[in-house]
Scaffold this motif. Structure first.
Motif, mmCIF file in Angstrom:
data_model
loop_
_atom_site.group_PDB
_atom_site.id
_atom_site.type_symbol
_atom_site.label_atom_id
_atom_site.label_comp_id
_atom_site.label_asym_id
_atom_site.label_seq_id
_atom_site.Cartn_x
_atom_site.Cartn_y
_atom_site.Cartn_z
ATOM 1 N N GLU A 177 -4.600 111.843 -75.325
ATOM 2 C CA GLU A 177 -4.732 112.906 -74.321
ATOM 3 C C GLU A 177 -4.769 114.277 -74.976
ATOM 4 O O GLU A 177 -5.406 115.212 -74.466
ATOM 5 C CB GLU A 177 -3.595 112.844 -73.299
ATOM 6 C CG GLU A 177 -2.221 113.122 -73.866
ATOM 7 C CD GLU A 177 -1.116 112.973 -72.839
ATOM 8 O OE1 GLU A 177 -1.044 113.808 -71.920
ATOM 9 O OE2 GLU A 177 -0.332 112.012 -72.963
ATOM 10 N N GLU A 178 -4.103 114.427 -76.117
ATOM 11 C CA GLU A 178 -4.052 115.725 -76.787
ATOM 12 C C GLU A 178 -5.390 116.114 -77.382
ATOM 13 O O GLU A 178 -5.615 117.290 -77.680
ATOM 14 C CB GLU A 178 -2.957 115.713 -77.853
ATOM 15 C CG GLU A 178 -1.565 115.555 -77.254
ATOM 16 C CD GLU A 178 -0.461 115.704 -78.288
ATOM 17 O OE1 GLU A 178 -0.702 116.332 -79.331
ATOM 18 O OE2 GLU A 178 0.637 115.185 -78.039
ATOM 19 N N ALA A 179 -6.283 115.166 -77.565
ATOM 20 C CA ALA A 179 -7.639 115.470 -78.013
ATOM 21 C C ALA A 179 -8.603 115.576 -76.843
ATOM 22 O O ALA A 179 -9.501 116.429 -76.828
ATOM 23 C CB ALA A 179 -8.122 114.400 -78.996
ATOM 24 N N ILE A 180 -8.419 114.727 -75.841
ATOM 25 C CA ILE A 180 -9.374 114.659 -74.736
ATOM 26 C C ILE A 180 -9.275 115.886 -73.824
ATOM 27 O O ILE A 180 -10.300 116.463 -73.432
ATOM 28 C CB ILE A 180 -9.148 113.367 -73.926
ATOM 29 C CG1 ILE A 180 -9.518 112.147 -74.777
ATOM 30 C CG2 ILE A 180 -9.958 113.377 -72.630
ATOM 31 C CD1 ILE A 180 -9.125 110.829 -74.163
ATOM 32 N N ILE A 181 -8.074 116.303 -73.488
ATOM 33 C CA ILE A 181 -7.908 117.415 -72.539
ATOM 34 C C ILE A 181 -8.561 118.698 -73.052
ATOM 35 O O ILE A 181 -9.357 119.320 -72.324
ATOM 36 C CB ILE A 181 -6.424 117.619 -72.196
ATOM 37 C CG1 ILE A 181 -5.917 116.420 -71.377
ATOM 38 C CG2 ILE A 181 -6.215 118.917 -71.416
ATOM 39 C CD1 ILE A 181 -4.432 116.453 -71.098
ATOM 40 N N PRO A 182 -8.287 119.145 -74.275
ATOM 41 C CA PRO A 182 -8.957 120.367 -74.724
ATOM 42 C C PRO A 182 -10.470 120.201 -74.897
ATOM 43 O O PRO A 182 -11.228 121.160 -74.711
ATOM 44 C CB PRO A 182 -8.279 120.686 -76.065
ATOM 45 C CG PRO A 182 -7.598 119.444 -76.493
ATOM 46 C CD PRO A 182 -7.259 118.700 -75.235
ATOM 47 N N HIS A 183 -10.915 118.995 -75.252
ATOM 48 C CA HIS A 183 -12.352 118.773 -75.437
ATOM 49 C C HIS A 183 -13.119 119.034 -74.144
ATOM 50 O O HIS A 183 -14.237 119.575 -74.181
ATOM 51 C CB HIS A 183 -12.588 117.339 -75.909
ATOM 52 C CG HIS A 183 -14.030 117.030 -76.204
ATOM 53 N ND1 HIS A 183 -14.666 117.477 -77.339
ATOM 54 C CD2 HIS A 183 -14.964 116.326 -75.501
ATOM 55 C CE1 HIS A 183 -15.925 117.064 -77.331
ATOM 56 N NE2 HIS A 183 -16.134 116.359 -76.231
ATOM 57 N N PHE A 184 -12.520 118.665 -73.001
ATOM 58 C CA PHE A 184 -13.206 118.808 -71.719
ATOM 59 C C PHE A 184 -12.700 120.002 -70.899
ATOM 60 O O PHE A 184 -12.983 120.093 -69.703
ATOM 61 C CB PHE A 184 -13.053 117.518 -70.906
ATOM 62 C CG PHE A 184 -13.830 116.359 -71.459
ATOM 63 C CD1 PHE A 184 -15.190 116.238 -71.226
ATOM 64 C CD2 PHE A 184 -13.205 115.388 -72.242
ATOM 65 C CE1 PHE A 184 -15.921 115.171 -71.746
ATOM 66 C CE2 PHE A 184 -13.916 114.324 -72.757
ATOM 67 C CZ PHE A 184 -15.281 114.208 -72.520
ATOM 68 N N LEU A 218 -19.575 113.485 -78.592
ATOM 69 C CA LEU A 218 -20.651 114.383 -78.178
ATOM 70 C C LEU A 218 -20.075 115.635 -77.542
ATOM 71 O O LEU A 218 -18.918 115.633 -77.091
ATOM 72 C CB LEU A 218 -21.559 113.665 -77.169
ATOM 73 C CG LEU A 218 -22.286 112.407 -77.652
ATOM 74 C CD1 LEU A 218 -23.045 111.780 -76.499
ATOM 75 C CD2 LEU A 218 -23.223 112.738 -78.800
ATOM 76 N N PRO A 219 -20.829 116.715 -77.467
ATOM 77 C CA PRO A 219 -20.350 117.908 -76.745
ATOM 78 C C PRO A 219 -19.986 117.554 -75.309
ATOM 79 O O PRO A 219 -20.641 116.722 -74.675
ATOM 80 C CB PRO A 219 -21.550 118.856 -76.802
ATOM 81 C CG PRO A 219 -22.325 118.419 -78.001
ATOM 82 C CD PRO A 219 -22.160 116.932 -78.077
ATOM 83 N N LEU A 266 -21.307 115.130 -70.856
ATOM 84 C CA LEU A 266 -20.612 114.355 -69.816
ATOM 85 C C LEU A 266 -20.141 115.252 -68.678
ATOM 86 O O LEU A 266 -19.232 114.880 -67.936
ATOM 87 C CB LEU A 266 -19.419 113.607 -70.436
ATOM 88 C CG LEU A 266 -19.759 112.490 -71.428
ATOM 89 C CD1 LEU A 266 -18.486 111.965 -72.088
ATOM 90 C CD2 LEU A 266 -20.515 111.355 -70.743
ATOM 91 N N ALA A 267 -20.778 116.396 -68.523
ATOM 92 C CA ALA A 267 -20.326 117.379 -67.536
ATOM 93 C C ALA A 267 -20.400 116.850 -66.110
ATOM 94 O O ALA A 267 -19.662 117.319 -65.230
ATOM 95 C CB ALA A 267 -21.151 118.662 -67.656
#
Length: 251
Positions: free
Chosen positions: A195-202, A172-173, A177-178
């Protein structure tokens, strides 16, 4: 094959590495049994000090939990949960966090998600053993939509699902989860890590602190005269180069 390994050992071979790994696990199991008998299966220090442990662990090791060194890199994040009313543990296994948080903080209630029936059973046993069964609710599968619905600003999410964290957190955008504060254990994901996907996503919604696994020191008197390898082995968590992400909503 065993005869060849003994008579002509190739210490760089995959077979010998497997033997070495099994040997470490055997030694660790023996140490865990000895320590559980002599010290009692109880967490000695850290935020969950005093919590009683069930002897069979799922995907983790008993001795670091007894010593209080288990995932000590992030232990301080669980020391003060005063700003939360609930912990959502996705991938709760035998309940170290799902049970530990309400055990250490009487105001906390936990939602413990795990698709494994064995994990659910052991988590329930641990909750009953520590007198918090009335504050631990068990569920099976956590969807992205369900997680977003729980993100109310008073809930701490603990996520450890062996690589599935990308599907859960990034489906989800990030704005959904802000308000969610999250502690996420990262894992390998193909040729990279989650982590390489999660960090930029948030990046736009959360400040991220990265914690990396460290060598642990143990000050247990029972082990004071033990060889250095034994002192290392009792703190070994069965994996190497672990990474945790603490995602805190931007002010």
């Amino acid at each position: 094959m065993i005869r060849d390994l003994v008579s002509k050992p190739d210490f760089g071979s995959r077979e010998m590495q497997t033997v070495a790994s099994l040997s470490r696990w055997f030694q660790l199991e023996c140490l865990a049994h000895t320590m559980a008998v002599r010290l009692g299966p109880t967490v000695r220090k850290g935020p969950f000090a005093g919590m009683r442990l069930i002897p069979v662990q799922l995907g983790s090791v008993l001795t670091p939990k007894i010593l209080g060194t288990y995932e000590s890199e992030i232990a301080h994040l669980f020391a003060d949960l005063g700003r939360f009313r609930r912990v959502v543990d996705v991938g709760s296994a035998e309940g170290y966090y799902a049970v530990g948080c309400p055990f250490a903080h009487p105001h906390i209630r936990t939602l413990a998600y795990d698709t494994s029936e064995a994990a659910q059973r052991r988590c329930r046993q641990a909750a009953e053993l520590n007198g918090v069964a009335d504050r631990v609710e068990q569920r099976e599968f956590c969807t992205p939509e369900e997680m977003a619905g729980l993100a109310d600003g008073e809930t701490l999410f603990v996520v450890d699902i062996d690589g599935g964290e990308i599907d859960l957190l990034c489906a989800l955008p990030a704005e959904r989860l802000a308000r969610a504060e999250m502690i996420v254990e990262a894992h390998k994901h193909g040729a990279t890590t989650t982590e390489e996907a999660i960090i930029p996503h948030f990046a736009a919604t959360h400040d991220v602190t990265i914690y990396r696994q460290k060598v642990k020191e143990v000050d247990e008197p029972m082990l004071a005269q033990s060889p250095s390898f034994t002192r290392w082995l009792v703190t070994w968590e069965g994996r190497m180069n672990e990474v945790w992400l603490h995602l805190k909503p931007k002010a």
